[in-house]
Write a protein that holds these residues in place. Sequence first.
Motif: not given
Length: 324
Positions: A250-254, A256-257, A295-301, A305-313
């Motif tokens: 569940i955390l994998t999807g939550v 990251v979102v 700017a929006m594409v960069f911010l979204g990317s 990535i921050v979401g992926l790091i938070l998922t692993d943590i």
Amino acid sequence: MFAYIFRRILYAIPILIGVNLITFMLFFMVNGPDDMARAQLGAKQVSPQMIQAWKEQRGYDKPLFINHKEEGFSMLSETLFVKESLKLFSFDFGISDSNRNIASDIQERMGPSLAIALPTFMIALITNISLALLLVLFRGSILDGSMMILAVMIMSISGLFYIIAGQVLFSKIWHWVPISGYESGWGGISFIILPVMIGVFAGIGSGVRWYRSIFLEQINQDYVRTARAKGLSELRVLFVHVLRNGMLPILTGVVVVIPTLFMGSLIMESFFGIPGLGSYTIDAISSQDFAIVKAMVFLGSMLYIVGLILTDISYTLFDPRVKL
């Protein structure tokens, strides 16, 4: 853990550079700087001097990737791609092609996006998990089968149908809520009720099916049979043991979102006239405002990535077997 986070941040740099490169290539393959200048100036007879002055004002007069007028490293550094990329990595989004401060616009529009995204996310999460646990409790029954058919039907219909149907039914016919618009503060609750309801309902089909599959995978594990052998009720087994052990997928999807909530919903905000980041991006694409798009594409990317790091943590917090 700090070493792991530092490594992931280093890995993110080439990813962001690659995303930025693709954005540049796609955008300038469709419209060059001269076309962008003509679109923004909006004059029927635009002189070459006006186009050149517009490009110089925004730095679009430089070559895209290679500057043959320079020598050595300056051939790459004195280019539009490098100059704009360095600004992005320093979070200097600059001025849009319509002469607006992009950073101020993002800060102003983040509130309306979160006002829609956060309630939708929280209500949908609680609703989907609760319904999935209920179906697992009555697995194999008529209720389970009927709900699965209904979930597939909800998934099969486009989200645009729910938006249009909701506006017609709740706004035009019943006049319960405004059809579009936004107002800050408590007075704006009436404007966000319908978008939140539609967002929750449109995602309930896929959400319930996904969480149900996670819990069904856990229901036949050894620890569940042990809990039942100890005399625990089925409700306690589901809502304590199965739910807790199903948190990792569940955390994998939550998780990251969560960072992407700041970006808003492109379709929802456009149809309901909400001045958020989603409609901001759509308007920039329509007006060919490259400064806002990149700017929006960069911010979204970066947020993804921050979401992926938070998922692993978060894995290490819920499962002691996982080590970073």
